[in-house]
Design a protein around this motif. Structure first.
Motif, PDB file in Angstrom:
ATOM      1  N   PRO A 255       4.243   3.796  -7.482  1.00 33.71           N
ATOM      2  CA  PRO A 255       3.429   5.009  -7.645  1.00 33.71           C
ATOM      3  C   PRO A 255       2.765   5.389  -6.326  1.00 33.71           C
ATOM      4  N   LEU A 256       2.729   6.685  -6.025  1.00 30.52           N
ATOM      5  CA  LEU A 256       2.232   7.157  -4.739  1.00 30.52           C
ATOM      6  C   LEU A 256       0.764   7.543  -4.818  1.00 30.52           C
ATOM      7  N   ALA A 257       0.066   7.281  -3.717  1.00 33.20           N
ATOM      8  CA  ALA A 257      -1.306   7.749  -3.577  1.00 33.20           C
ATOM      9  C   ALA A 257      -1.299   9.185  -3.060  1.00 33.20           C
ATOM     10  N   ASP A 258      -2.400   9.865  -3.272  1.00 34.29           N
ATOM     11  CA  ASP A 258      -2.624  11.158  -2.636  1.00 34.29           C
ATOM     12  C   ASP A 258      -3.271  10.857  -1.289  1.00 34.29           C
ATOM     13  N   ALA A 259      -2.469  10.870  -0.233  1.00 35.44           N
ATOM     14  CA  ALA A 259      -2.957  10.446   1.079  1.00 35.44           C
ATOM     15  C   ALA A 259      -4.069  11.352   1.601  1.00 35.44           C
ATOM     16  N   TRP A 260      -3.955  12.648   1.319  1.00 37.15           N
ATOM     17  CA  TRP A 260      -5.001  13.577   1.778  1.00 37.15           C
ATOM     18  C   TRP A 260      -6.329  13.276   1.076  1.00 37.15           C
ATOM     19  N   GLN A 261      -6.277  13.007  -0.213  1.00 37.76           N
ATOM     20  CA  GLN A 261      -7.492  12.681  -0.956  1.00 37.76           C
ATOM     21  C   GLN A 261      -8.076  11.353  -0.476  1.00 37.76           C
ATOM     22  N   ALA A 262      -7.206  10.380  -0.224  1.00 38.07           N
ATOM     23  CA  ALA A 262      -7.674   9.089   0.273  1.00 38.07           C
ATOM     24  C   ALA A 262      -8.376   9.246   1.618  1.00 38.07           C
ATOM     25  N   LEU A 263      -7.841  10.118   2.473  1.00 39.12           N
ATOM     26  CA  LEU A 263      -8.465  10.359   3.773  1.00 39.12           C
ATOM     27  C   LEU A 263      -9.822  11.035   3.609  1.00 39.12           C
TER      28      LEU A 263
ATOM     29  N   VAL B   5      -9.501   2.830   6.779  1.00 36.85           N
ATOM     30  CA  VAL B   5      -8.827   2.077   5.715  1.00 36.85           C
ATOM     31  C   VAL B   5      -9.823   1.169   5.002  1.00 36.85           C
ATOM     32  N   ILE B   6     -10.644   0.477   5.778  1.00 36.39           N
ATOM     33  CA  ILE B   6     -11.617  -0.444   5.188  1.00 36.39           C
ATOM     34  C   ILE B   6     -12.648   0.328   4.371  1.00 36.39           C
ATOM     35  N   ARG B   7     -13.110   1.451   4.913  1.00 34.82           N
ATOM     36  CA  ARG B   7     -14.117   2.258   4.226  1.00 34.82           C
ATOM     37  C   ARG B   7     -13.578   2.809   2.912  1.00 34.82           C
ATOM     38  N   GLY B   8     -12.286   3.136   2.907  1.00 37.73           N
ATOM     39  CA  GLY B   8     -11.667   3.655   1.695  1.00 37.73           C
ATOM     40  C   GLY B   8     -11.217   2.567   0.746  1.00 37.73           C
ATOM     41  N   ALA B   9     -11.594   1.321   1.045  1.00 34.64           N
ATOM     42  CA  ALA B   9     -11.223   0.171   0.209  1.00 34.64           C
ATOM     43  C   ALA B   9      -9.718   0.080   0.045  1.00 34.64           C
ATOM     44  N   GLY B  10      -9.011   0.388   1.120  1.00 35.76           N
ATOM     45  CA  GLY B  10      -7.563   0.278   1.089  1.00 35.76           C
ATOM     46  C   GLY B  10      -7.099  -1.165   1.078  1.00 35.76           C
ATOM     47  N   VAL B  11      -5.880  -1.367   0.650  1.00 37.24           N
ATOM     48  CA  VAL B  11      -5.307  -2.707   0.560  1.00 37.24           C
ATOM     49  C   VAL B  11      -4.132  -2.806   1.532  1.00 37.24           C
ATOM     50  N   VAL B  12      -4.137  -3.837   2.364  1.00 39.16           N
ATOM     51  CA  VAL B  12      -3.030  -4.114   3.277  1.00 39.16           C
ATOM     52  C   VAL B  12      -2.235  -5.277   2.698  1.00 39.16           C
ATOM     53  N   GLU B  13      -1.034  -4.988   2.253  1.00 40.11           N
ATOM     54  CA  GLU B  13      -0.197  -5.984   1.586  1.00 40.11           C
ATOM     55  C   GLU B  13       0.954  -6.394   2.503  1.00 40.11           C
ATOM     56  N   PRO B  14       0.848  -7.535   3.188  1.00 41.80           N
ATOM     57  CA  PRO B  14       1.941  -7.955   4.076  1.00 41.80           C
ATOM     58  C   PRO B  14       3.245  -8.127   3.307  1.00 41.80           C
ATOM     59  N   ARG B  15       4.306  -7.554   3.840  1.00 42.73           N
ATOM     60  CA  ARG B  15       5.624  -7.643   3.232  1.00 42.73           C
ATOM     61  C   ARG B  15       6.677  -7.581   4.320  1.00 42.73           C
TER      62      ARG B  15
ATOM     63  N   HIS C 128      -1.959   2.308  -5.286  1.00 37.90           N
ATOM     64  CA  HIS C 128      -0.875   3.267  -5.057  1.00 37.90           C
ATOM     65  C   HIS C 128      -0.484   3.287  -3.578  1.00 37.90           C
ATOM     66  N   VAL C 129       0.782   3.575  -3.319  1.00 40.68           N
ATOM     67  CA  VAL C 129       1.346   3.442  -1.974  1.00 40.68           C
ATOM     68  C   VAL C 129       0.909   4.598  -1.075  1.00 40.68           C
ATOM     69  N   LEU C 130       0.363   4.247   0.095  1.00 35.79           N
ATOM     70  CA  LEU C 130       0.005   5.228   1.118  1.00 35.79           C
ATOM     71  C   LEU C 130       1.047   5.290   2.239  1.00 35.79           C
ATOM     72  N   SER C 131       1.484   4.119   2.698  1.00 35.44           N
ATOM     73  CA  SER C 131       2.440   4.083   3.807  1.00 35.44           C
ATOM     74  C   SER C 131       3.013   2.681   3.943  1.00 35.44           C
ATOM     75  N   THR C 132       4.053   2.572   4.754  1.00 35.55           N
ATOM     76  CA  THR C 132       4.565   1.258   5.146  1.00 35.55           C
ATOM     77  C   THR C 132       4.476   1.134   6.662  1.00 35.55           C
TER      78      THR C 132
ATOM     79  N   ARG D 199      -1.969   0.424   0.619  1.00 28.13           N
ATOM     80  CA  ARG D 199      -2.223   1.011  -0.690  1.00 28.13           C
ATOM     81  C   ARG D 199      -3.670   1.505  -0.766  1.00 28.13           C
ATOM     82  N   ASP D 200      -3.910   2.447  -1.677  1.00 27.69           N
ATOM     83  CA  ASP D 200      -5.278   2.888  -1.896  1.00 27.69           C
ATOM     84  C   ASP D 200      -5.972   1.914  -2.837  1.00 27.69           C
ATOM     85  N   ARG D 201      -7.203   2.220  -3.201  1.00 23.57           N
ATOM     86  CA  ARG D 201      -7.989   1.293  -4.031  1.00 23.57           C
ATOM     87  C   ARG D 201      -7.400   1.111  -5.426  1.00 23.57           C
TER      88      ARG D 201
END
Length: 307
Positions: free
Chosen positions: A288-296, A231-241, A257-261, A252-254
């Protein structure tokens, strides 16, 4: 007040009833919309718009749930309810019941009930409908509804975990968890796990995932040790909610866009269960959704961050 105004005033209640019966945002919204169409089509004005619309949305939800049961039995991997960020219905007198019934753990317990038991339990225990109203809503006698309520309470009581009662403590622990997540501090994450912690992921076969259910602090820590750097390497965002009324986060991805909850269940000062919803079909209402496979792929290919 016209029909449209009456309906809009009752819409939050109708959605909240439907969501708790169905565990699905999209199906609950469809049931509410169909309720409006039927209300709009009535040639005579019901004596009570609330009674009429509650009956319609409950019966629609029961019918949808009966057919959904078959699909859920064939679901790929664990089935989790669609995440809900905000419950539109508020009632200060029922705040505790509303919040408790919204949690992922409670919704999974409700899955064990028959559709009629689930509807009766929701109407009685969550929204405090009296038995004459419940009987009229589900089309059963009051005596039958009493029996359904007793059975539902027994099943719910037998399966209910004793989660941490203090919301402040839950929020504090969740804050520490997600701070450590963002910092990539796997040791700090591991310290927060209960010995018998479980990590349960719902991908529906449509997103990357680890094993469907991972049990035990050592194994969950091992997964986090692999996942957090990605997640960190992909510059993902962790948004506490708040997710389903519990501490959680949106990943979220960089691009945002939403990856998961993620939702966290807390017991005795430790994380007991981590639920992750990765199935894009269950996330589209959030944004808006992220492409999770591409993010991985990008995270895997990217060089590790310099320290």
């Amino acid at each position: 007040m016209g029909k449209a105004e009456e309906f809009e005033e009752l819409r939050p209640l109708l959605f909240s009833i439907a969501y708790r019966i169905l565990g699905s945002v999209s199906e609950a919204e469809d049931a509410v919309q169909e309720s409006w169409m039927r209300y709009q089509a009535t040639t005579t004005r019901p004596a009570s718009a609330k009674a009429f619309l509650s009956t319609v949305v409950t019966r629609l939800s029961i019918d949808v749930l009966r057919s959904a049961r078959v699909r859920r039995e064939e679901y790929v991997g664990p089935w989790l309810p669609e995440p809900l960020l905000t419950d539109p219905y508020e009632d200060p007198a029922r705040a505790a019941e509303l919040a408790d019934s919204l949690s992922t753990a409670a919704l999974l317990l409700l899955e064990r009930l028959s559709p009629l038991e689930r509807a009766v339990f929701v109407l009685r225990e969550v929204f405090a409908f009296d038995f004459p109203a419940i009987a009229a809503t589900v089309g059963r006698s009051e005596a039958a509804c009493h029996q359904l309520a007793v059975r539902a309470r027994r099943h719910m009581g037998a399966g209910r975990a004793r989660f941490e009662a203090d919301r402040k403590d839950r929020e504090e622990l969740a804050g520490r968890f997600f701070d450590a997540f963002r910092e990539g501090d796997v040791d700090a994450l591991t310290e927060l796990l209960a010995a018998d912690v479980q990590m349960i992921g719902d991908s529906g076969g449509k997103a990357p995932r680890f094993q469907p259910v991972i049990s035990g602090a050592e194994r969950v820590a091992g997964v986090l040790a692999v996942f957090v750097p990605l997640v960190i390497r992909g510059a993902g965002v962790v948004e506490p909610r708040q997710v389903n009324g519990q501490p959680g986060a949106i990943l979220r991805d960089r691009e945002g866009h939403v990856l998961s909850t993620w939702t966290l269940d807390v017991r005795d000062g430790r994380l007991q269960t981590i639920h992750t919803v990765n199935n894009p079909d269950k996330l589209s209402h959030i944004g808006p959704l992220a492409d999770a496979w591409q993010a991985l792929r990008e995270a895997t290919a990217a060089p590790p961050p310099e320290h």
